[in-house]
Design a protein around this motif. Structure first.
Motif, short mmCIF file in Angstrom:
data_model
loop_
_atom_site.label_atom_id
_atom_site.label_comp_id
_atom_site.label_asym_id
_atom_site.label_seq_id
_atom_site.Cartn_x
_atom_site.Cartn_y
_atom_site.Cartn_z
N LYS A 110 0.66 -1.15 0.00
CA LYS A 110 -0.04 0.04 -0.06
C LYS A 110 0.89 1.34 -0.01
O LYS A 110 1.72 1.26 1.02
CB LYS A 110 -0.69 0.02 1.31
CG LYS A 110 -2.03 0.98 1.27
CD LYS A 110 -2.91 0.80 2.52
CE LYS A 110 -4.12 -0.30 2.47
NZ LYS A 110 -4.88 -0.15 3.65
N LEU A 153 1.41 5.38 -0.62
CA LEU A 153 0.88 6.88 -0.45
C LEU A 153 1.58 7.59 -1.11
O LEU A 153 2.91 7.61 -1.50
CB LEU A 153 0.94 7.28 1.17
CG LEU A 153 0.34 8.57 1.32
CD1 LEU A 153 -1.23 8.65 1.13
CD2 LEU A 153 0.44 9.16 2.85
N ARG A 185 -2.31 5.35 -3.54
CA ARG A 185 -3.65 6.20 -2.96
C ARG A 185 -2.84 7.78 -3.11
O ARG A 185 -1.61 7.82 -2.51
CB ARG A 185 -4.21 5.86 -1.78
CG ARG A 185 -4.35 4.45 -1.38
CD ARG A 185 -5.33 3.77 -2.40
NE ARG A 185 -5.85 2.48 -2.08
CZ ARG A 185 -5.58 1.65 -2.86
NH1 ARG A 185 -4.72 1.60 -3.93
NH2 ARG A 185 -6.03 0.30 -2.65
N ILE A 209 -2.85 11.63 -2.41
CA ILE A 209 -3.05 13.09 -1.49
C ILE A 209 -2.70 14.31 -2.39
O ILE A 209 -1.42 14.26 -2.69
CB ILE A 209 -2.66 12.96 -0.06
CG1 ILE A 209 -3.24 11.69 0.74
CG2 ILE A 209 -2.99 14.22 0.53
CD1 ILE A 209 -2.76 11.77 2.27
N SER A 243 2.33 4.30 10.45
CA SER A 243 1.04 3.71 10.34
C SER A 243 0.92 2.34 9.53
O SER A 243 0.05 1.99 9.52
CB SER A 243 0.12 4.70 9.85
OG SER A 243 0.28 5.83 10.01
N ILE A 281 2.06 2.06 6.46
CA ILE A 281 1.99 2.08 4.85
C ILE A 281 3.26 1.68 4.36
O ILE A 281 4.50 2.19 5.11
CB ILE A 281 1.56 3.67 4.72
CG1 ILE A 281 0.09 3.74 4.87
CG2 ILE A 281 1.79 3.78 2.98
CD1 ILE A 281 -0.46 5.24 4.78
N ASP A 334 -10.87 3.23 -0.90
CA ASP A 334 -10.08 3.73 -0.09
C ASP A 334 -10.19 5.48 -0.29
O ASP A 334 -10.13 6.16 0.63
CB ASP A 334 -8.51 3.48 -0.37
CG ASP A 334 -8.22 2.03 0.33
OD1 ASP A 334 -9.09 1.60 1.10
OD2 ASP A 334 -7.23 1.32 0.18
N LEU A 335 -10.08 5.59 -1.34
CA LEU A 335 -9.98 7.15 -1.70
C LEU A 335 -11.43 7.81 -1.32
O LEU A 335 -11.37 8.73 -0.86
CB LEU A 335 -9.91 7.25 -3.27
CG LEU A 335 -8.76 6.90 -3.75
CD1 LEU A 335 -8.68 6.86 -5.46
CD2 LEU A 335 -7.52 7.68 -3.52
N ARG A 366 -13.01 6.77 1.31
CA ARG A 366 -12.97 6.72 2.82
C ARG A 366 -12.00 7.92 3.07
O ARG A 366 -12.25 8.76 4.11
CB ARG A 366 -12.61 5.51 3.33
CG ARG A 366 -12.53 5.25 4.66
CD ARG A 366 -12.03 4.11 5.40
NE ARG A 366 -10.50 3.86 5.03
CZ ARG A 366 -10.03 3.09 4.27
NH1 ARG A 366 -10.93 2.33 3.40
NH2 ARG A 366 -8.74 2.65 3.97
N MET A 367 -10.94 8.13 2.53
CA MET A 367 -9.87 9.27 2.79
C MET A 367 -10.77 10.68 2.81
O MET A 367 -10.64 11.75 3.41
CB MET A 367 -8.58 9.20 2.03
CG MET A 367 -7.81 8.07 2.48
SD MET A 367 -6.73 7.54 1.17
CE MET A 367 -5.59 9.12 1.11
N VAL A 398 -4.72 16.39 6.40
CA VAL A 398 -3.85 15.47 5.90
C VAL A 398 -3.54 14.12 6.66
O VAL A 398 -3.42 13.05 6.43
CB VAL A 398 -2.53 16.14 5.52
CG1 VAL A 398 -1.64 14.96 4.82
CG2 VAL A 398 -2.62 17.27 4.59
N GLN A 439 -6.38 11.91 6.67
CA GLN A 439 -6.29 10.95 5.33
C GLN A 439 -5.22 9.81 5.33
O GLN A 439 -5.63 8.62 5.19
CB GLN A 439 -5.92 12.04 4.09
CG GLN A 439 -7.13 12.88 3.87
CD GLN A 439 -6.86 13.54 2.75
OE1 GLN A 439 -5.68 14.64 2.73
NE2 GLN A 439 -7.42 13.41 1.62
N ILE A 440 -4.03 10.17 6.26
CA ILE A 440 -3.34 9.37 6.22
C ILE A 440 -3.55 8.04 7.26
O ILE A 440 -3.45 6.84 6.74
CB ILE A 440 -1.81 9.65 6.81
CG1 ILE A 440 -1.24 11.06 5.71
CG2 ILE A 440 -0.69 8.79 7.14
CD1 ILE A 440 -0.08 11.53 6.36
N THR A 441 -4.20 8.27 8.37
CA THR A 441 -4.47 7.27 9.30
C THR A 441 -5.66 6.59 8.61
O THR A 441 -5.88 5.31 8.84
CB THR A 441 -4.99 7.84 10.62
OG1 THR A 441 -5.48 9.28 10.46
CG2 THR A 441 -3.89 7.93 11.71
N LEU A 443 -5.97 5.88 5.67
CA LEU A 443 -5.61 4.72 4.56
C LEU A 443 -4.75 3.86 5.29
O LEU A 443 -5.22 2.57 5.03
CB LEU A 443 -4.41 5.68 3.75
CG LEU A 443 -3.62 4.66 2.88
CD1 LEU A 443 -4.70 4.03 1.99
CD2 LEU A 443 -2.83 5.57 2.03
N ALA A 444 -4.35 3.96 6.30
CA ALA A 444 -3.56 2.81 7.03
C ALA A 444 -4.43 1.96 7.81
O ALA A 444 -4.46 0.86 7.84
CB ALA A 444 -2.44 3.51 8.02
#
Lengths: 281, 350, 314, 143, 785
Positions: D9, D11, D38, D40, D59, D61, E341-342, E344-345, E775, E778-780, E782-783
């Motif tokens: 996965k 980012l 994914r 951002i 986390s 990733i 995922d996208l 949810r983020m 941000v 979004q990171i948490t 995704l993880a």
């Protein structure tokens, strides 16, 4: 016998939630315990507080605004300030909440018996005072105290709490209610003036009277000398302190002033106690 | 009741205990650093360091402790509390000062109508095997606070290191079951004398000149004195002295995880941190280092004695040894007493 | 002797009201230790001392006194921290009077304690010998065997930009050629390095002494205590401890003077200097910048050059 | 959520004016690349706070890609220059500590380089698959 | 991209060419085929292609055959030097007349003569012809339908001093319709032409604009996040790969989501109505749309939710088409997983979004023009015609600047009369406040609200204005070479023009005149070409030849850069017997003093020996240097200078007359050396750009800007130093309890790049609209999702 874990919040649900003031900063929540036996077991007296917790956000202490005489109603008024209070402002009716309490010593109802009652409130600290006043206005308890005088002030008319109740109290003769605001606006017909000056004007006799005062630090700072000037002895002036609390049961050490724990030995103190405490405010 | 335990069978003795008890004892983390941990093999026990950095209070009041889990199942959040402890435990190697400190904390956690069940559970299910202090340090002043290197009060069993063997005294009835153990022999007369000799020698070494006596009264009138302006100056506000102090028991509660599931955790907290008394409105009753240092000393030597009648300091000297700026609490105590040296008018007194 | 000169200059400064207070080092209760002193009267200056145990970086106190005129005794690393702090607008240079002392490298009391059996009760320093006295022993040690690791590799022992210098500058030669700690660490495999770092940092008890003794850590609210956003949890989870120590060290990029105060302050004796030393080495290679040397050069992360190194970018 | 074989996965922080546009171009020209990233969207590669990259790795990733405008093309003039210094110091420091080389990847992708974006992503996915899952911060190894 | 996917292949056999040659001036500078002009762009074209080719296949060898390397533009010379130094491109000065093909290897054979006259034969795998530009077939049609004149080459004819004006008033010419030119000039012309048109329409400005009335924004502060999710099929573009219904069901289970639905085309008009209805029905306060790229569709959706009463920034998009379905076409399962995922983020971020006010800053409709030369005056006239007030500041006592020293143009038109009429117009125009002998003391404020202190003698005056136009011009390079200043016979072209205009007969008597080009230019100290010295030298030479035909005139040059239609005059000069001698940069001509006057020694490549030229007069073609006060002005305006000291524009090709800082514009010689015509074009262009601001009553500031938490900020100044727009300043602020040093953001200048919040260690400064918390969420998400 298994000892009750004082840290476990008792599940409850938000029955009703509505905004009190025009600046949207104060919101009243009416809660109901999920389990009937929790509701039965919950006995409190005016002046006590509870720790409301939202899972994932944390916990914060709030004075109980409803009175024990209102058949199990449990209301709190939340001022929006930090993470937990914002969460409390955002939750919808019907969502879950955790309650720990009743905590704190509450007002010394016994000592009030047979005395006149002077209640002075300011801003959003009127919650526990409303509980006290509603308790004594209840037919069963009205006779316990003689004269009830209430002075309640807020910065602007829109910021007054419990407006309907204030009107209904205004109409009753067995209570003398004076509502004042620092700045009036075009359709405010009531009194305009700071609470200490209104108190000076009203000059209620201190003879056989107990004063209960709650409000922002500035208001207390200017009102206490007025009370002393009206010969109110220190031990007959009660106040409820506003302090940072965490556990609410006198363990975590957060709320101590001198050797007293505001959450366990207070939050209601009389001025005599406060006087000889170290000035650590 | 007294027994003698040869050091050579000490490991096997502990192995025996571990069958039905969880053993907590100091473990060496690295050169000069040890910590109380659950023991898996007896070899891990490391008693050479006089005392561990973090005191034995950690066994009863861990630095970070999960109070309960919460889980949202079908719109309803269940809370699962974690205070239960299945197996009885043995705390080995705690020093008398630490053990006395546990009784000081006990007074706070287990008094009043609300009892701290987490502390209660651990306290009830732990047998304390204290270890005497044969070689106290110059920074120790336990005798000045009513303690002593050989204080037995608070221990269930008390070990004295005689060199080749341990002299074990049974203080309370607890832990009787393993006292008929095969490794325990009858102590000889000569063993008892050496124990007595070590005890008196250790007692002399401890500095009992620190004027803790009557400090509560003196501090009553010193709340506003300029003494505090000088005391706090060198303190940089880290939390070593509170985290390493055996009697400090402040904690903070915080939620970890999201609305769906997570846990509420209790962590140690320190009155020296600016965020300790910072209110959400931004008002902080103790805004600068002056009020915070004062709070630490006042609480130990004035507020706590007022409520529980004894000083909340056991004179272990950890806060003196480990302070990065060498703040010495004995100096502060000395400074509050009439015996304070005159010529040091100028000197800061902490 | 340097100690006399410091006392003279402190007395003169206080008498002529050039400064409101002088911050220096003084004897205290424990051997092999000194403590910061805040002297406000000329007589008080007699308690100022100078020996091999003046290890604290006094620059950490300056932002507490930024309304006053302050005299402060500074070693090479302290002076560099002060220059870095001036660049970050902590105070105006003219409100400080820097009493520069060419540093003879500070002695690590923990190494000394490990070299003897039993507790040291008295100690004093004579030339390059340290005389130790315990309950049943009396020994002397050579001080140059027990220096702090950060002092061994120091090449800026003579403080720069000071108002007065308490002795003639010492020649700048590091004892060990390059940073031994960094080299030793780099010899390990990546897994080995990570496990070493994880094992060290998992001892951390989050007392934040490493943050509080560092002059460069003066934020109102540190990222560790921030609740919006909440970067890490408050507990003892090893991954949170690692996060904290990586970011604390990273925030010193181009700001750390390598004084080693963080490592000295740690009660759990966690090795920390090999983190900041590596960052200083990177900043030197990449941007040819050394903290606190040049009063005008802006810190590396606050500026850029068109031709910065970029072959790591695809 | 571990299927039979592990899928990394990743980012990706893409700067809105160049790399995000490049990624869109890869989309409009239907250039296929592995679905492990994914995205951002950030205004500039200079917006990436080093704590974001560290928090992503912590986390769990498996890889972080930061892609911005070529030097000189930055819509905010010097955003990518300032970001570049933070990135090089952070990358070297983390690799010094033991994070495997290749976990974090930086690249310049302009709005016209759809092909290059797809290539950068595929190479990174291969690299991360070679490195295996990111277990550095996982606490299971250590009690 | 490209036919061979970015590979450099020979079209014939798709093989990688090893050796590639470019041949310049094919179809240009060749009057036999009626193309006597220079197409101005081919030299730079060839150089760029050579560099790109070398980047794609470094092993390839690139060679360019040229006659004169015409890299006259700003930084063009630097680009050529980079081609030579970094990419090893070979430049050979030689005119190639024909090509032959080697029958076996079918490589191409080029015969050419080196400088030293030696004949060389080289083989190349690929030859590129740099063909010039010519008028399109439609030029003629347009000219006839609009009845506008064309010049002999078929390009539009423009009258003197108004290069934008066609032969008929009211019809303007932009771009290459009036002749070949490079991108910076065409872009400037576009803006200039727009300006001319706007000033004609001044009276009708704003008459067709209808103010869009909006319903008031709902206050969402005191509500918890209620997120609505709209997931698009986009026909089969998304629906064909991603299982949209599954994503919709999944979205329904996520926290804060009150409504989730799939749409066939979310961007269609009826779906906009549907969205508005759903916002009403579910009392949504955040909206998430999962569809295509926000770069194209975000404004559309933001407008929709604004019309439903929600602040436009309470919106977040997830790109599940361009960056998901289109690029994972044969992995539907993973694409659906990625879409989930996208989404949810995006929801996690949406829940934290705050409503952001779009403040406005009111616009002072006045312009300040610094510099009263030809450029400044042209811009002032243009702006005044468009009805805007102008403050024209000139440091000397008289207007005109450098143009005062020019008497006639290369085409022969007299300059001074035009200049005089322009000055008169500027002086009597009611809208232009002329302030001569005035110097700028201090400039404060930002676009729309500038306050400038100016000093005239000792009297100070403060001007309030909205925009600034910089026209500070440039100065002639004061040469130290060739005994200039020590010997009267050595003059500069400017002084020569003075003498030709005022006392011509002093020149008639001269026998030999030697002109030396590129004096003080294109060397290590000034690595740029001043663009106009060649045309100026030829102008003077032709003038002298016409007055005194038998005077010998030698022009020693490195490259004659008479680009565009000026090429005719270069041809005319050669025909009239002016001798042009080329010298290499490493063998510059030398000047020696002999008893009977001065002698110039120059190495003649064709004769391969030193030529001694006895000279009665030596004319140095010196370039231009930046105006001395550029340094001071750039500090005051906080705008950058380039390495050579001229002002640095926002973008060389796309924004040539803008500065990076909004509201400040650049024109004329201050931008860099250029001819009078090009300065006039840039004047109109800058005026046009300024009008886009002046014509608005107020400036809307986008919501996505940074914000400082003054409780946490320690004022360390890190954000102030990294901000590309100097929008942050550390100030001492009075707080309740005393003073505090905090960073303060100038809302009008902040562009929302977020570099400050990435640098801030304590997180005291954060970019609204993309905060650290958003941000991190979004990171948490995704993880741990």
């Amino acid at each position: 016998m298994k000892v009750k874990n004082p840290y476990l919040p008792i599940p409850a649900v938000v029955k009703r939630a509505y905004i009190e003031t025009t600046d949207h900063m104060l919101r009243t929540l009416e809660l109901k315990f999920l389990k009937e036996e929790d509701a039965q077991a919950f006995h409190f007296i005016p002046g006590q507080f509870c720790e409301l917790s939202i899972f994932g956000k944390g916990e914060a202490p709030f004075g109980i605004a409803s009175s024990p005489t209102e058949d199990g109603r449990l209301t709190f008024t939340i001022n929006k300030a930090g993470v937990v209070t914002t969460a409390l402002h955002h939750i919808e009716e019907g969502s879950e909440i955790g309650i720990r309490g009743p905590l704190g010593n509450g007002y010394p109802m016994e000592l009030f018996k047979g005395k006149n009652l002077l209640v002075i409130g300011g801003g959003f600290a009127f919650t526990t005072l409303r509980s006290l006043i509603t308790y004594f206005l209840h037919p069963a308890n009205r006779s316990q105290v003689n004269q009830i005088t209430v002075i309640y002030g807020a910065r602007m008319p829109g910021l007054l709490l419990y407006k309907e109740e204030l009107n209904s109290w205004q109409k009753r003769e067995d209570i003398h209610l004076v509502v004042t605001v620092d700045w009036g606006d075009k359709d405010w017909k009531g009194k305009v003036g700071l609470v200490p000056n209104v108190l000076e004007e009203l000059a209620p006799s201190s003879e056989n009277t107990i004063a209960v005062i709650c409000g922002p630090p500035m208001m207390i700072k200017f009102t206490l000398p007025k009370l002393v000037a009206l010969q109110f002895p220190d031990e007959r002036i009660y106040t409820s302190l506003e302090r940072r609390m965490k556990c609410g049961i006198g363990k975590c050490g957060r709320c101590n002033i001198g050797h007293l724990y505001v959450c366990k030995d207070g939050p209601v103190f009389n001025y005599a106690q406060l006087k000889n405490l170290p000035r650590d405010d | 009741m007294k027994w003698k335990l040869e050091k050579k069978d000490f490991q096997k003795f502990l192995q025996g205990l571990m069958e039905d008890y969880d053993l907590f004892a100091p473990v060496k983390l690295t050169e000069g650093v040890s910590e109380f941990k659950k023991i898996n093999q007896p070899e891990e026990v490391y008693l050479n360091q006089l005392f561990t950095q973090k005191p034995a209070k950690e066994v009863f009041f861990p630095q970070s402790e999960v109070m309960f889990h919460y889980e949202k199942r079908g719109g309803q959040t269940q809370t699962i509390s974690l205070e239960e402890i299945e197996r009885e435990r043995i705390l080995l190697g705690a020093k008398p000062c630490e053990i006395k400190a546990i009784s000081i904390i006990e007074k706070v956690f287990m008094s009043g109508e609300s009892i701290d069940v987490y502390f209660l559970e651990k306290r009830r299910k732990t047998i304390i095997m204290g270890l005497a202090c044969n070689h106290p340090l110059s920074t120790c002043f336990c005798t000045s606070t009513g303690g002593s290197p050989f204080l037995r009060e608070g221990s269930d069993l008390f070990l004295i290191d005689l060199g080749e063997s341990f002299l074990m005294e049974g203080i309370t009835g607890k832990g009787l079951s393993f006292q008929e153990n095969k490794f325990l022999k009858e102590p000889s007369e000569e063993d008892l004398n050496t124990a007595q000799l070590i005890e008196s020698k250790a007692f002399q070494k401890v500095d009992s000149s620190v004027p803790v006596e009557g400090i509560e009264k003196r501090l009553d009138l010193m709340m506003e004195s300029t003494f505090w302006n000088r005391v706090h100056e060198k303190c940089v506000g880290c939390r070593i002295c509170t985290y390493l102090c055996p009697t400090c028991h402040c904690f903070d509660m915080v939620d970890e995880g999201g609305p769906q599931r997570g846990q509420r955790v209790r962590n140690w907290d320190s009155c020296l941190s600016p965020l300790y008394s910072l209110e959400t409105s931004g008002h902080n009753p103790r805004p600068t280092g002056r009020e915070r240092t004062r709070q630490r000393i006042m609480h130990k030597f004035n507020y706590y004695p007022k409520i529980y009648g004894q000083v909340a300091c056991v004179g272990c000297g950890r806060c003196i040894l480990y302070c990065p700026v060498h703040f010495d609490i004995r100096k502060a105590i000395l400074w509050t007493s009439p015996k304070r040296p005159k010529k040091y008018e100028e000197r800061s007194s902490s | 002797m340097i100690q006399e000169k410091i006392r003279e200059i402190a007395k003169d400064l206080l008498r002529t009201k050039k400064v409101d207070l002088v911050i220096g080092f003084g004897e205290w209760t424990l051997p092999l230790r000194t403590t910061p002193l805040f002297i406000r009267t000329p007589e008080g200056a007699d308690h100022l001392v100078w020996n091999s145990f003046c290890e604290n970086n006094l620059a950490v106190y300056l932002h507490k006194f930024n309304q006053f005129k302050v005299g402060v005794v500074v070693k090479g690393c302290d002076a560099r921290s002060i220059v870095a702090l001036t660049l970050e607008k902590r105070f105006k240079r003219d409100q400080l009077f820097l009493i520069g002392v060419p540093c003879q490298r500070m002695v690590d009391r923990r190494k000394v304690k490990r070299a003897v059996q039993g507790e040291i009760l008295h100690a004093f320093e004579e030339g390059d010998q340290i005389f130790l006295e315990g309950e049943e022993f009396k020994t002397t040690l050579r001080r140059d065997q027990f220096f702090y690791s950060s002092c061994q590799t120091c090449i800026h022992r003579t403080p720069l930009h000071t108002d007065v210098l308490m002795g003639d500058p010492v020649e700048e030669s590091p004892l060990t050629e390059i940073l031994p700690e960094v080299k030793a660490f780099e010899e390990k495999s990546p897994e080995g390095r990570w496990d070493y770092f994880k094992k060290e940092v998992s001892r951390c008890i989050r007392c934040y002494a490493c943050r509080e003794v560092c002059p460069m850590c003066y934020c109102e609210e540190c990222f560790v205590d921030s609740s919006n956003p909440k970067w890490i949890e408050r507990g003892q989870l090893p991954s949170d401890l690692m996060f904290y120590h990586i970011v604390r060290a990273y925030h010193q990029t181009g700001r750390c003077s390598g004084c080693g105060a963080c490592e000295r302050a740690c009660p759990m004796e966690i090795r920390l200097t090999y983190l900041t030393q590596k960052l200083n080495q990177e900043v030197k290679d990449l941007f040819n910048f050394e903290t606190g040397i040049d009063l005008e050069a802006s810190p590396p992360l606050s500026t850029f050059r068109m031709d910065d190194h970029q072959d790591f970018i695809k | 959520m571990m299927e039979d074989h592990w899928e990394p996965k990743i980012l990706a922080f893409l700067c809105n004016w160049c790399s995000y546009a490049g990624a869109d171009l890869a989309g409009t020209s239907r250039i296929q690349y592995p679905p492990n990233i994914r995205v951002i969207r950030v205004p500039c590669s200079g917006r990436i706070n080093p704590l974001f990259i560290l928090k992503a790795l912590q986390s769990g990733i498996d890889g972080v890609l930061v892609s911005g405008c070529h030097p000189g093309d930055c819509h905010y003039l010097s955003g990518n220059y300032v970001g570049r210094r933070k990135s090089v110091t952070l990358k070297r420091f983390l690799e010094y500590l033991g994070i495997e080389e290749g976990r974090i990847q930086f690249s310049w992708v302009s709005a016209a380089e759809g092909g290059k974006f797809a290539q950068v992503v595929s190479e990174m996915v291969e690299k991360i698959k070679g490195l295996g899952p990111n277990t550095r911060f996982s606490t299971t190894l250590f009690s | 991209s490209g036919p061979f996917k970015g590979q450099l292949l020979r079209p014939s056999d798709k093989k990688h060419p090893k050796r590639v040659a470019w041949i310049q001036c094919v179809g240009s500078r060749d009057s036999h085929i009626g193309k006597g002009y220079c197409s101005s762009v081919c030299c730079m074209y060839a150089t760029k292609e050579a560099i790109l080719a070398k980047e794609h296949s470094p092993k390839m060898e690139a060679t360019i055959f040229y006659m004169d390397l015409r890299a006259y533009g700003k930084d063009f010379d630097k680009y050529v030097e980079r081609a030579k130094r970094d990419y090893g491109v070979r430049y050979i000065r030689s005119r190639i007349s024909h090509l032959k093909e080697d029958p076996e290897t079918n490589q191409l054979i080029i015969h050419y003569e080196t400088e030293e006259g030696e004949r060389v034969l080289e083989k190349f795998d690929l030859v590129v012809l740099s063909i010039g530009l010519e008028p399109t077939r439609s030029h003629q049609e347009i000219a006839t339908t609009f009845n506008i004149g064309l010049n002999p080459y078929g390009f539009a004819q423009t009258p003197a001093f108004s290069p934008l004006q066609s032969s008929r008033p009211g019809i303007y010419i932009g771009g290459t319709f009036s002749g070949p030119k490079d991108i910076p000039e065409t872009v400037a012309q576009a803006s200039a032409v727009a300006a001319c048109a706007t000033s004609l329409l001044t009276k009708a400005r704003g008459s067709l604009v209808t103010e869009k009335e909006q319903i008031p924004e709902r206050n969402v502060h005191y509500q918890g996040p209620r997120v609505g999710v709209f997931i698009c099929h986009c026909g089969i573009n998304i629906g064909g790969v991603v299982d949209v219904p599954a994503v919709v069901e999944y979205a329904k289970t996520l926290p804060y989501v009150v409504h989730a639905e799939g749409n066939l085309y979310t961007c269609s008009q009826d779906t906009q109505e549907q969205i508005k209805k759903m916002i009403e029905k579910h009392r949504m306060n955040r909206v998430v749309v999962a569809s295509c790229t926000p770069r194209t569709h975000e404004p559309l959706f933001q407008e929709t939710i604004r019309e439903a009463g929600l602040n436009r920034y309470l919106f977040e998009m997830a790109n599940i088409r361009d960056q998901c379905s289109w690029v994972h076409m044969n992995q539907p399962k993973e694409a659906t997983e990625k879409a989930k995922d996208l989404v949810r983020m995006a929801i996690a971020k949406a829940a934290l979004l705050d409503p952001l006010p779009t403040q406005t800053v009111e616009m002072e409709p006045k312009a300040l023009i610094i510099g009263g030369g030809l450029t400044g005056m042209t811009a002032a006239k243009q702006l005044s015609q468009a009805g805007f007030e102008v403050y024209l500041i000139e440091k000397n006592s008289v207007l005109g600047g450098n143009a005062r020293a020019i008497h006639y143009t290369l085409d022969g038109d007299p300059v001074q009369p035009y200049l005089a009429s322009l000055i008169k117009e500027v002086e009597k125009s009611p809208h232009i406040h002329l302030m001569t002998k005035t110097v700028i003391e201090k400039i404060e404020g930002f676009v729309g609200n500038f306050k400038t202190q100016v000093r005239n003698g000792n009297e100070m005056k403060e001007i309030k204005h909205g925009v600034i136009l910089v026209a500070t011009g440039a100065e002639e390079y004061h040469p130290r070479e060739y005994l200039y200043g020590q010997v009267p016979q050595v003059v500069t072209q400017k002084e020569l023009e003075e003498r030709i205009a005022l006392h011509p007969n002093s020149l008639k008597v001269l026998k030999n005149i030697v002109m030396i080009q590129c004096v003080g230019s294109r060397n290590d100290h000034r690595a740029y070409c001043s663009r106009i010295c060649c045309s100026k030298a030829i102008k003077n030479a032709l003038k002298i030849k016409s007055m005194a035909p038998e005077t010998n005139i030698y022009v020693l040059y490195r490259d004659i850069r008479t680009y565009g239609f000026q090429e005719n005059y270069y041809e005319q000069a050669r025909d009239s017997g002016i001798i042009f001698i080329h010298y290499e940069s490493n063998r510059e001509p030398r000047l020696e003093r002999t008893e009977d006057g001065l002698e110039v020694i120059v190495y003649e490549p064709i004769l391969r020996e030193d030529l001694k030229l006895h000279a009665d007069l030596i004319v140095l073609s010196v370039g231009m240097t930046p105006a001395s006060e550029n340094e001071r002005l750039s500090q005051m305006l906080k705008v950058p200078l380039n390495e050579d000291g001229f002002f640095l524009e926002a973008h060389m090709k796309l924004r040539p007359v803008d500065f990076a800082t909004e509201g400040i514009f650049l024109m004329g010689l201050a931008h860099g050396p250029k001819s009078m015509e090009e300065s006039i074009i840039q004047a109109h262009a800058a005026a046009g750009r300024a009008m886009t601001y002046l014509s608005r009553r107020e400036l809307e500031i986008p919501g996505i800007i940074s914000e400082v938490d003054e409780r946490k900020c320690m004022g360390c100044g890190l954000c102030e130093s990294v901000c590309p727009y100097q929008a942050i300043e550390v100030v001492i602020k009075r707080t309740g309890v005393g003073e505090k040093q905090v960073a303060q953001i100038n809302k009008a200048l902040c562009k929302g790049c977020g570099v400050c919040s990435a640098s801030c260690r304590s997180g005291s400064i954060d970019l609204k609209g993309l905060t650290n918390a958003e941000v991190l969420a979004q990171i948490t998400e995704l993880a741990f999702g």
